[in-house]
Enzyme design. Structure first.
Site, PDB file in Angstrom:
ATOM      1  N   GLY A 160      38.720  36.377  43.978  1.00  0.00           N
ATOM      2  CA  GLY A 160      39.084  35.488  45.094  1.00  0.00           C
ATOM      3  C   GLY A 160      40.576  35.574  45.341  1.00  0.00           C
ATOM      4  O   GLY A 160      41.223  36.574  45.008  1.00  0.00           O
ATOM      5  N   ILE A 179      43.316  33.864  44.149  1.00  0.00           N
ATOM      6  CA  ILE A 179      44.229  33.925  43.009  1.00  0.00           C
ATOM      7  C   ILE A 179      44.105  35.285  42.328  1.00  0.00           C
ATOM      8  O   ILE A 179      45.099  35.956  42.045  1.00  0.00           O
ATOM      9  CB  ILE A 179      43.937  32.789  41.993  1.00  0.00           C
ATOM     10  CG1 ILE A 179      44.266  31.442  42.628  1.00  0.00           C
ATOM     11  CG2 ILE A 179      44.728  32.994  40.695  1.00  0.00           C
ATOM     12  CD1 ILE A 179      44.055  30.243  41.727  1.00  0.00           C
ATOM     13  N   VAL A 232      30.043  38.434  34.063  1.00  0.00           N
ATOM     14  CA  VAL A 232      30.708  38.432  32.758  1.00  0.00           C
ATOM     15  C   VAL A 232      29.788  37.725  31.758  1.00  0.00           C
ATOM     16  O   VAL A 232      29.360  36.598  31.976  1.00  0.00           O
ATOM     17  CB  VAL A 232      32.076  37.725  32.833  1.00  0.00           C
ATOM     18  CG1 VAL A 232      32.711  37.617  31.456  1.00  0.00           C
ATOM     19  CG2 VAL A 232      33.010  38.476  33.785  1.00  0.00           C
ATOM     20  N   GLY A 261      37.781  30.030  40.620  1.00  0.00           N
ATOM     21  CA  GLY A 261      37.730  28.865  41.489  1.00  0.00           C
ATOM     22  C   GLY A 261      38.437  27.665  40.883  1.00  0.00           C
ATOM     23  O   GLY A 261      38.844  27.687  39.711  1.00  0.00           O
ATOM     24  N   ASP A 319      43.680  18.871  47.544  1.00  0.00           N
ATOM     25  CA  ASP A 319      42.580  19.514  46.818  1.00  0.00           C
ATOM     26  C   ASP A 319      41.543  18.528  46.285  1.00  0.00           C
ATOM     27  O   ASP A 319      40.376  18.887  46.109  1.00  0.00           O
ATOM     28  CB  ASP A 319      43.125  20.314  45.618  1.00  0.00           C
ATOM     29  CG  ASP A 319      43.860  21.569  46.043  1.00  0.00           C
ATOM     30  OD1 ASP A 319      44.078  21.745  47.261  1.00  0.00           O
ATOM     31  OD2 ASP A 319      44.229  22.360  45.163  1.00  0.00           O
ATOM     32  N   HIS A 322      59.255  41.828  72.121  1.00  0.00           N
ATOM     33  CA  HIS A 322      59.061  43.253  71.848  1.00  0.00           C
ATOM     34  C   HIS A 322      60.314  43.814  71.199  1.00  0.00           C
ATOM     35  O   HIS A 322      61.407  43.505  71.652  1.00  0.00           O
ATOM     36  CB  HIS A 322      58.776  43.989  73.149  1.00  0.00           C
ATOM     37  CG  HIS A 322      58.664  45.471  72.956  1.00  0.00           C
ATOM     38  ND1 HIS A 322      57.533  46.069  72.458  1.00  0.00           N
ATOM     39  CD2 HIS A 322      59.566  46.461  73.173  1.00  0.00           C
ATOM     40  CE1 HIS A 322      57.735  47.370  72.378  1.00  0.00           C
ATOM     41  NE2 HIS A 322      58.956  47.639  72.801  1.00  0.00           N
TER      42      HIS A 322
HETATM   43  P1  NAI Z   1      38.185  31.482  44.881  1.00  0.00           P
HETATM   44  O1  NAI Z   1      37.118  30.525  45.164  1.00  0.00           O
HETATM   45  O2  NAI Z   1      39.059  31.979  45.983  1.00  0.00           O
HETATM   46  O3  NAI Z   1      37.566  32.803  44.196  1.00  0.00           O
HETATM   47  C1  NAI Z   1      36.829  32.771  43.021  1.00  0.00           C
HETATM   48  C2  NAI Z   1      36.019  34.048  42.924  1.00  0.00           C
HETATM   49  O4  NAI Z   1      35.479  34.138  41.628  1.00  0.00           O
HETATM   50  C3  NAI Z   1      34.870  34.119  43.906  1.00  0.00           C
HETATM   51  O5  NAI Z   1      34.941  35.345  44.589  1.00  0.00           O
HETATM   52  C4  NAI Z   1      33.636  34.012  43.011  1.00  0.00           C
HETATM   53  O6  NAI Z   1      32.532  34.736  43.506  1.00  0.00           O
HETATM   54  C5  NAI Z   1      34.153  34.615  41.722  1.00  0.00           C
HETATM   55  N1  NAI Z   1      33.455  34.170  40.502  1.00  0.00           N
HETATM   56  C6  NAI Z   1      33.043  32.915  40.180  1.00  0.00           C
HETATM   57  N2  NAI Z   1      32.494  32.902  38.937  1.00  0.00           N
HETATM   58  C7  NAI Z   1      32.575  34.168  38.464  1.00  0.00           C
HETATM   59  C8  NAI Z   1      32.203  34.797  37.244  1.00  0.00           C
HETATM   60  N3  NAI Z   1      31.642  34.105  36.250  1.00  0.00           N
HETATM   61  N4  NAI Z   1      32.429  36.125  37.110  1.00  0.00           N
HETATM   62  C9  NAI Z   1      32.997  36.828  38.119  1.00  0.00           C
HETATM   63  N5  NAI Z   1      33.369  36.298  39.281  1.00  0.00           N
HETATM   64  C10 NAI Z   1      33.186  34.973  39.457  1.00  0.00           C
HETATM   65  O7  NAI Z   1      39.045  30.822  43.714  1.00  0.00           O
HETATM   66  P2  NAI Z   1      40.480  31.148  43.132  1.00  0.00           P
HETATM   67  O8  NAI Z   1      40.869  32.555  43.431  1.00  0.00           O
HETATM   68  O9  NAI Z   1      40.419  30.731  41.722  1.00  0.00           O
HETATM   69  O10 NAI Z   1      41.414  30.206  43.974  1.00  0.00           O
HETATM   70  C11 NAI Z   1      41.257  28.795  43.888  1.00  0.00           C
HETATM   71  C12 NAI Z   1      41.787  28.079  45.097  1.00  0.00           C
HETATM   72  O11 NAI Z   1      43.180  28.268  45.240  1.00  0.00           O
HETATM   73  C13 NAI Z   1      41.120  28.543  46.363  1.00  0.00           C
HETATM   74  O12 NAI Z   1      40.685  27.410  47.060  1.00  0.00           O
HETATM   75  C14 NAI Z   1      42.209  29.219  47.125  1.00  0.00           C
HETATM   76  O13 NAI Z   1      42.095  29.013  48.515  1.00  0.00           O
HETATM   77  C15 NAI Z   1      43.492  28.593  46.578  1.00  0.00           C
HETATM   78  N6  NAI Z   1      44.568  29.569  46.628  1.00  0.00           N
HETATM   79  C16 NAI Z   1      45.130  29.882  47.815  1.00  0.00           C
HETATM   80  C17 NAI Z   1      46.100  30.840  47.908  1.00  0.00           C
HETATM   81  C18 NAI Z   1      46.660  31.166  49.233  1.00  0.00           C
HETATM   82  O14 NAI Z   1      46.451  30.423  50.177  1.00  0.00           O
HETATM   83  N7  NAI Z   1      47.322  32.286  49.390  1.00  0.00           N
HETATM   84  C19 NAI Z   1      46.583  31.554  46.729  1.00  0.00           C
HETATM   85  C20 NAI Z   1      45.878  31.198  45.542  1.00  0.00           C
HETATM   86  C21 NAI Z   1      44.925  30.229  45.511  1.00  0.00           C
END
Ligand code: NAI
Length: 455
Positions: free
Chosen positions: A184, A186, A239, A268, A308, A441
């Site tokens: 995802g 992060i 995993v 997540g 959040d 531009h």
């Molecule tokens: P996420 O929800 O974006 O992604 C988590 C990913 O992990 C998903 O693709 C899911 O399918 C996968 N997953 C879940 N369980 C798993 C497992 N057991 N094995 C393998 N894959 C698995 O969550 P993330 O990346 O932890 O981010 C959390 C929050 O922080 C999100 O709401 C995100 O929007 C926010 N965030 C926003 C940023 C930005 O705006 N640039 C930067 C970092 C985080």
């Protein structure tokens, strides 16, 4: 016993902005923060990761700019210095939030607050043995990383082999091989940093695509660009366990052991609502998140929840808007959040930014959709600055209503361009009106204009 008009619990973007705006609106405000002001965003999220990613970008520019007429010898990357600079950036911004609170006469209490029911017609909050009363509450207690019950993960976190977004930002040595569990936002941002500076990165993702709801063509571009930097993706992979020195996962081809010297867990986040005492005043919850409407009201009159902890859209800028909406409603100015026009950005290289629906999401809602896709090479500045870039801009139009319901960008400056797209979605202007806007531009933003003319 201290009395306030408003108590805010949590000093992240949602909490500190709510406190600031409420104080500016004439309320006597008390803000509680148990860790550091600025919350996850400033201390272990948005801001620190951007300092890391910028260092990685500088390194890549220094080492991969031969075509642009720039060669440099003996370019070294010093991760410890990157972390040191990150700490300085964080300190500066956290201090800035503290000064803003002081300037606005917000009473800041650096302690964990617990709601303890009511006293007369006021809400009662306790922290470190002291009692505070207020007429209204804004809950902004944030989120925490999900630590799934996979065998070995808990032990790995304890030993330091498994990290979350918090610990990985404190690590002063680069790992040789990093396994990222969860592809995802992060996972991808951190994978981008580590792969760009020479770490062997493998991303293990449970779904058959990375980046969740992001447009599938954008995901393909990201995966191709990352593959060039040696990153490996294991999709539709589960995993099974984490053991010292490797991650065991299973995919269609069977069971595998992935050797690594560090694991990032990014599967997540969930609302951090435990131990806040919400049950003592009967706040309605849904799977750990506080239920709110678009005015940020909970089921309990005079109790609001922003950021959040309401589990809607976990982004700092959503928290900002929600904070303002909550305060406006408290001050008697009617206001609502439009969740359809909140932009999101993934600060990878290339950058990804989007707002509104993808074509597929719009079709699922029964919208009659027209989509255009224009390569960023339509913009002169992009061609001048990027060699062989595969950036593009997609625009999704609701044909019946003649308005833009989604814009999806991948490529340079996408993060800075998305605001104009969000304004188009939010204001529901017809494309004919947008065509009258003058785009400077040469800017990469001109790709949006090109796409509008193709609708
Ligand atoms: P996420 O929800 O974006 O992604 C988590 C990913 O992990 C998903 O693709 C899911 O399918 C996968 N997953 C879940 N369980 C798993 C497992 N057991 N094995 C393998 N894959 C698995 O969550 P993330 O990346 O932890 O981010 C959390 C929050 O922080 C999100 O709401 C995100 O929007 C926010 N965030 C926003 C940023 C930005 O705006 N640039 C930067 C970092 C985080």
């Amino acid at each position: 016993m201290d009395m306030f008009d408003l108590i805010v619990i949590g000093g992240g973007p949602g909490g500190y902005l709510a406190a600031e705006r409420a104080a500016q609106g004439g309320l006597k405000v008390c803000l509680f923060e148990k860790r550091a002001l600025g919350g996850v965003c400033l201390n272990e999220g948005c801001i620190p990761t951007k300092t890391l990613l910028n260092s990685a970008k500088l390194y890549r520019h220094a080492t991969e700019s031969r075509n642009f007429g720039v060669t440099a010898e003996n370019v070294l990357f010093n991760h410890a210095q990157v972390i040191k600079r990150k700490a300085k950036v964080v300190r500066t911004l956290v201090a800035g939030v503290g000064m803003t609170m002081t300037a606005n006469k917000v009473n800041v209490v650096k302690a964990a607050a617990t709601i303890c029911g009511r006293e007369a017609d006021k809400f009662k909050v306790e922290a470190e043995g002291n009692t505070y009363l207020a007429d209204r509450l804004i809950i902004a207690c944030g989120s925490e990383a999900v630590v799934p019950p996979i065998p070995g993960v808990k032990e790995g976190v304890e030993s330091g082999f498994v990290t979350t977004n918090r610990e990985i930002l404190e690590m002063t040595e680069l790992p040789r091989e990093l396994a990222v569990i969860g592809g995802g936002v992060i996972g991808l941002e951190m994978a981008c940093y580590f792969a760009s500076v020479g770490v062997k990165v493998t991303v293990i993702e449970m779904m058959n695509k990375i980046a969740g709801p992001t447009d599938s063509d954008i995901c393909k571009v990201l995966m191709d660009e990352y593959a060039k930097r040696g990153m490996v993706f294991k999709l539709s992979a589960k995993v099974l366990s984490v053991k010292p020195g490797f991650v065991v996962y299973e995919d269609a081809e069977g069971q595998h052991e992935l050797p690594c010297d560090k694991v990032l867990l990014s599967v997540g986040r969930r609302a951090a609502t435990r131990n806040v005492g919400l049950e003592t005043i009967g706040v309605e919850m849904n799977r750990g998140a506080i239920v709110t409407d678009d005015k940020m009201e909970t089921n309990v009159p005079n109790v609001y929840a922003v950021g959040d902890c309401n589990g809607k859209i976990m982004l700092a800028h959503t928290a900002y808007r929600e904070a303002e909406v909550a305060v406006n409603n408290i001050l008697g100015r009617k206001d609502r959040v439009n969740y359809n026009s909140i932009p999101s950005v993934i600060y990878t290289d290339p950058e990804v930014a989007s707002v509104g629906d993808t074509k597929e999401a719009a079709q699922k809602k029964g919208i009659k959709v027209k989509e255009v896709n224009v390569p960023m090479t339509y913009a002169g500045r992009y061609v001048a600055e990027v060699d062989q870039g595969r950036g593009f801009c997609k625009i999704v139009l609701d044909e019946d209503k003649n308005r833009i319901v989604g814009v999806h960008l991948v490529g340079s400056y996408a993060s800075e361009m998305i605001l104009s797209a969000a304004m188009m979605v939010d204001s529901e202007l017809p494309p004919e009106r947008i065509k009258q806007f003058v785009f400077p531009h040469p800017t990469v933003c001109e790709v949006i204009r090109e796409a509008i003319f193709k609708l």
